[in-house]
Write a protein that holds these residues in place. Sequence first.
Motif, PDB file in Angstrom:
ATOM      1  N   ALA A   1      29.314 -14.255  18.478  1.00 50.19           N
ATOM      2  CA  ALA A   1      30.225 -13.161  18.824  1.00 50.19           C
ATOM      3  C   ALA A   1      31.207 -12.896  17.686  1.00 50.19           C
ATOM      4  CB  ALA A   1      30.984 -13.504  20.107  1.00 50.19           C
ATOM      5  N   ARG A   2      31.696 -13.963  17.065  1.00 51.90           N
ATOM      6  CA  ARG A   2      32.631 -13.807  15.945  1.00 51.90           C
ATOM      7  C   ARG A   2      31.952 -13.101  14.779  1.00 51.90           C
ATOM      8  NH1 ARG A   2      33.192 -15.829  11.293  1.00 51.90           N
ATOM      9  NH2 ARG A   2      31.495 -17.318  11.645  1.00 51.90           N
ATOM     10  N   GLN A   3      30.708 -13.446  14.484  1.00 52.43           N
ATOM     11  CA  GLN A   3      29.982 -12.811  13.383  1.00 52.43           C
ATOM     12  C   GLN A   3      29.746 -11.326  13.658  1.00 52.43           C
ATOM     13  OE1 GLN A   3      26.627 -15.440  11.739  1.00 52.43           O
ATOM     14  NE2 GLN A   3      27.238 -16.549  13.573  1.00 52.43           N
ATOM     15  N   LEU A   4      29.455 -10.996  14.915  1.00 51.10           N
ATOM     16  CA  LEU A   4      29.271  -9.589  15.266  1.00 51.10           C
ATOM     17  C   LEU A   4      30.580  -8.822  15.109  1.00 51.10           C
ATOM     18  CD1 LEU A   4      27.011  -9.840  18.449  1.00 51.10           C
ATOM     19  CD2 LEU A   4      26.325  -9.189  16.127  1.00 51.10           C
ATOM     20  N   ALA A   5      31.678  -9.443  15.529  1.00 51.00           N
ATOM     21  CA  ALA A   5      32.989  -8.784  15.411  1.00 51.00           C
ATOM     22  C   ALA A   5      33.370  -8.592  13.945  1.00 51.00           C
ATOM     23  CB  ALA A   5      34.052  -9.603  16.140  1.00 51.00           C
ATOM     24  N   VAL A   6      33.061  -9.562  13.104  1.00 50.68           N
ATOM     25  CA  VAL A   6      33.337  -9.444  11.666  1.00 50.68           C
ATOM     26  C   VAL A   6      32.500  -8.314  11.067  1.00 50.68           C
ATOM     27  CG1 VAL A   6      33.011 -10.581   9.432  1.00 50.68           C
ATOM     28  CG2 VAL A   6      34.092 -11.823  11.306  1.00 50.68           C
ATOM     29  N   ALA A   7      31.208  -8.273  11.420  1.00 48.87           N
ATOM     30  CA  ALA A   7      30.330  -7.219  10.900  1.00 48.87           C
ATOM     31  C   ALA A   7      30.832  -5.844  11.314  1.00 48.87           C
ATOM     32  CB  ALA A   7      28.903  -7.435  11.401  1.00 48.87           C
ATOM     33  N   GLN A   8      31.315  -5.733  12.534  1.00 46.81           N
ATOM     34  CA  GLN A   8      31.838  -4.463  13.017  1.00 46.81           C
ATOM     35  C   GLN A   8      33.107  -4.071  12.258  1.00 46.81           C
ATOM     36  OE1 GLN A   8      33.864  -4.287  16.880  1.00 46.81           O
ATOM     37  NE2 GLN A   8      32.399  -2.711  17.496  1.00 46.81           N
ATOM     38  N   ALA A   9      33.988  -5.051  12.026  1.00 50.69           N
ATOM     39  CA  ALA A   9      35.231  -4.773  11.299  1.00 50.69           C
ATOM     40  C   ALA A   9      34.940  -4.365   9.856  1.00 50.69           C
ATOM     41  CB  ALA A   9      36.140  -5.992  11.339  1.00 50.69           C
ATOM     42  N   GLN A  10      33.986  -5.043   9.220  1.00 47.73           N
ATOM     43  CA  GLN A  10      33.637  -4.711   7.836  1.00 47.73           C
ATOM     44  C   GLN A  10      32.977  -3.340   7.750  1.00 47.73           C
ATOM     45  OE1 GLN A  10      31.303  -8.137   6.715  1.00 47.73           O
ATOM     46  NE2 GLN A  10      33.097  -9.258   5.968  1.00 47.73           N
ATOM     47  N   ALA A  11      32.248  -2.956   8.805  1.00 49.55           N
ATOM     48  CA  ALA A  11      31.650  -1.621   8.832  1.00 49.55           C
ATOM     49  C   ALA A  11      32.718  -0.545   8.884  1.00 49.55           C
ATOM     50  CB  ALA A  11      30.722  -1.494  10.038  1.00 49.55           C
ATOM     51  N   GLY A  12      33.922  -0.924   9.364  1.00 46.60           N
ATOM     52  CA  GLY A  12      35.033   0.013   9.409  1.00 46.60           C
ATOM     53  C   GLY A  12      35.890  -0.017   8.166  1.00 46.60           C
ATOM     54  N   GLY A  13      35.477  -0.807   7.158  1.00 48.21           N
ATOM     55  CA  GLY A  13      36.194  -0.848   5.888  1.00 48.21           C
ATOM     56  C   GLY A  13      36.985  -2.104   5.634  1.00 48.21           C
ATOM     57  N   ALA A  14      36.952  -3.081   6.548  1.00 47.55           N
ATOM     58  CA  ALA A  14      37.696  -4.329   6.352  1.00 47.55           C
ATOM     59  C   ALA A  14      37.079  -5.147   5.218  1.00 47.55           C
ATOM     60  CB  ALA A  14      37.715  -5.143   7.637  1.00 47.55           C
ATOM     61  N   GLY A  15      37.894  -6.012   4.611  1.00 50.27           N
ATOM     62  CA  GLY A  15      37.444  -6.834   3.496  1.00 50.27           C
ATOM     63  C   GLY A  15      36.591  -8.014   3.922  1.00 50.27           C
ATOM     64  N   GLU A  16      36.116  -8.755   2.935  1.00 49.35           N
ATOM     65  CA  GLU A  16      35.190  -9.864   3.161  1.00 49.35           C
ATOM     66  C   GLU A  16      35.785 -10.958   4.045  1.00 49.35           C
ATOM     67  OE1 GLU A  16      31.433 -11.329   2.877  1.00 49.35           O
ATOM     68  OE2 GLU A  16      32.156  -9.502   1.898  1.00 49.35           O
ATOM     69  N   GLY A  17      37.046 -11.287   3.870  1.00 54.14           N
ATOM     70  CA  GLY A  17      37.645 -12.394   4.617  1.00 54.14           C
ATOM     71  C   GLY A  17      38.386 -11.968   5.865  1.00 54.14           C
TER      72      GLY A  17
ATOM     73  N   ILE B   1      26.348   1.151  14.021  1.00 50.62           N
ATOM     74  CA  ILE B   1      25.160   1.547  13.261  1.00 50.62           C
ATOM     75  C   ILE B   1      25.228   0.989  11.841  1.00 50.62           C
ATOM     76  CG2 ILE B   1      23.951   3.517  12.241  1.00 50.62           C
ATOM     77  CD1 ILE B   1      24.732   5.098  14.773  1.00 50.62           C
ATOM     78  N   ILE B   2      26.399   1.109  11.231  1.00 50.11           N
ATOM     79  CA  ILE B   2      26.583   0.592   9.859  1.00 50.11           C
ATOM     80  C   ILE B   2      26.454  -0.932   9.849  1.00 50.11           C
ATOM     81  CG2 ILE B   2      28.227   0.345   7.963  1.00 50.11           C
ATOM     82  CD1 ILE B   2      29.397   3.067   8.838  1.00 50.11           C
ATOM     83  N   ALA B   3      27.054  -1.583  10.854  1.00 52.59           N
ATOM     84  CA  ALA B   3      27.003  -3.048  10.939  1.00 52.59           C
ATOM     85  C   ALA B   3      25.566  -3.520  11.135  1.00 52.59           C
ATOM     86  CB  ALA B   3      27.883  -3.537  12.089  1.00 52.59           C
ATOM     87  N   GLU B   4      24.818  -2.829  11.989  1.00 49.11           N
ATOM     88  CA  GLU B   4      23.428  -3.216  12.222  1.00 49.11           C
ATOM     89  C   GLU B   4      22.617  -3.101  10.934  1.00 49.11           C
ATOM     90  OE1 GLU B   4      19.400  -1.923  14.667  1.00 49.11           O
ATOM     91  OE2 GLU B   4      21.326  -0.981  15.170  1.00 49.11           O
ATOM     92  N   ARG B   5      22.814  -2.017  10.212  1.00 44.56           N
ATOM     93  CA  ARG B   5      22.075  -1.814   8.960  1.00 44.56           C
ATOM     94  C   ARG B   5      22.373  -2.943   7.971  1.00 44.56           C
ATOM     95  NH1 ARG B   5      24.050   3.040   7.483  1.00 44.56           N
ATOM     96  NH2 ARG B   5      22.671   4.041   9.003  1.00 44.56           N
ATOM     97  N   SER B   6      23.645  -3.326   7.886  1.00 42.99           N
ATOM     98  CA  SER B   6      24.046  -4.399   6.972  1.00 42.99           C
ATOM     99  C   SER B   6      23.433  -5.737   7.378  1.00 42.99           C
ATOM    100  CB  SER B   6      25.573  -4.502   6.944  1.00 42.99           C
ATOM    101  OG  SER B   6      25.980  -5.603   6.170  1.00 42.99           O
ATOM    102  N   LEU B   7      23.454  -6.035   8.669  1.00 36.70           N
ATOM    103  CA  LEU B   7      22.910  -7.304   9.150  1.00 36.70           C
ATOM    104  C   LEU B   7      21.398  -7.362   8.948  1.00 36.70           C
ATOM    105  CD1 LEU B   7      25.001  -7.733  12.434  1.00 36.70           C
ATOM    106  CD2 LEU B   7      25.198  -9.079  10.328  1.00 36.70           C
ATOM    107  N   ARG B   8      20.709  -6.267   9.185  1.00 37.40           N
ATOM    108  CA  ARG B   8      19.255  -6.253   9.009  1.00 37.40           C
ATOM    109  C   ARG B   8      18.858  -6.456   7.555  1.00 37.40           C
ATOM    110  NH1 ARG B   8      16.036  -5.086  13.155  1.00 37.40           N
ATOM    111  NH2 ARG B   8      16.870  -4.039  15.019  1.00 37.40           N
ATOM    112  N   LEU B   9      19.651  -5.924   6.641  1.00 34.50           N
ATOM    113  CA  LEU B   9      19.352  -6.083   5.218  1.00 34.50           C
ATOM    114  C   LEU B   9      19.436  -7.544   4.785  1.00 34.50           C
ATOM    115  CD1 LEU B   9      21.184  -2.999   3.633  1.00 34.50           C
ATOM    116  CD2 LEU B   9      18.704  -3.426   3.713  1.00 34.50           C
TER     117      LEU B   9
END
Length: 323
Positions: free
Chosen positions: A68-84, A202-210
């Motif tokens: 769940a934490r990894q999904l939330a991070v991926a979603q936040a990064q898809a919105g422009g959040a940084g790596e950490g 959608i952006i987060a899913e694309r990033s995770l699949r890559l």
Amino acid sequence: MEPRTTVMQHPAPLSHEDDAWLGAGLARAGAALDSTAPILRHLVLQEERAVFGDTVIAHVRGMIDDVARQLAVAQAQAGGAGEGVEPDIDEVAGFASLLSANGAFLAAVHGQALEWQLACRLEQDHGVDMVVAPLVEAAIAAQDGDRSAAAMAALVAQARFCQAQRRMQLPLGELPQDLLRIALVTLHARAQDDAEAQSRAIIAERSLRLRFDAERGRLALLRRLVDTLPDLALALDPLHAGPALFLTALARAMGAPREDAALLTAPSHLARLALVLRAAGLDGDAVRGHVAVFHPEALVPAGVDALSPQDAAERLAHARLGG
């Protein structure tokens, strides 16, 4: 010593007592399977974690929270959040709730937690290294280049698994294809009717699949190693194969998901474990020896020798159909 796979030429009839033992054991296993999912779901969804005295449940919840934490991070990064970025607590809780409500995901994570418990037991009680079991060591040293390479890759993946389990983590990259699909569906389900959240999903899913490669995951590598073995029985000896290869081979012998194989080491599944091993071609002595690894006080009746592998397989199939 390698497990024996001899089959009796002229089996004696199964006695009434032994037949009753197998029938009652399969009934207990069926009842345990029927109750596992709802009980597990109830425990994991409890708000008060102090009631989780069982380490397996704690590991299940820890792994679900980590996904769940990894999904939330991926979603936040898809919105422009940084790596950490630190994920939003409410988002993590929302994803965890959806994942916990998915029976297939919950069962698979539970299977990994049971595997970790089994690995700890084998190491503590029998000195079996949870990463470099004798069969893995022998496969690495084999003249067969494919087997050696598969064993080395599986060893590295198993080391990652053990490290993650100590931290109660489950990296998205280690999920098999069907579980990743559930995680990604959960990502979109959380977005609901929010257009902006849907765009981020959608952006987060694309990033995770890559970043995902199913063939490099631990479970795929273990299956590949089992495929290189000259005899499946080699991996059906838990002390020789170690927990990871044993469960992989057991699932192959059962023709069932790996999480079902992990359940077979529980006391309520003793008869079912004996029948699966016999159906795989192991003789009575090997069956009793392997069952004793998990249940040293249990007495598998001598009548198991009277069953041919085909008879054992038919009994298992009959039990699955509710007969």
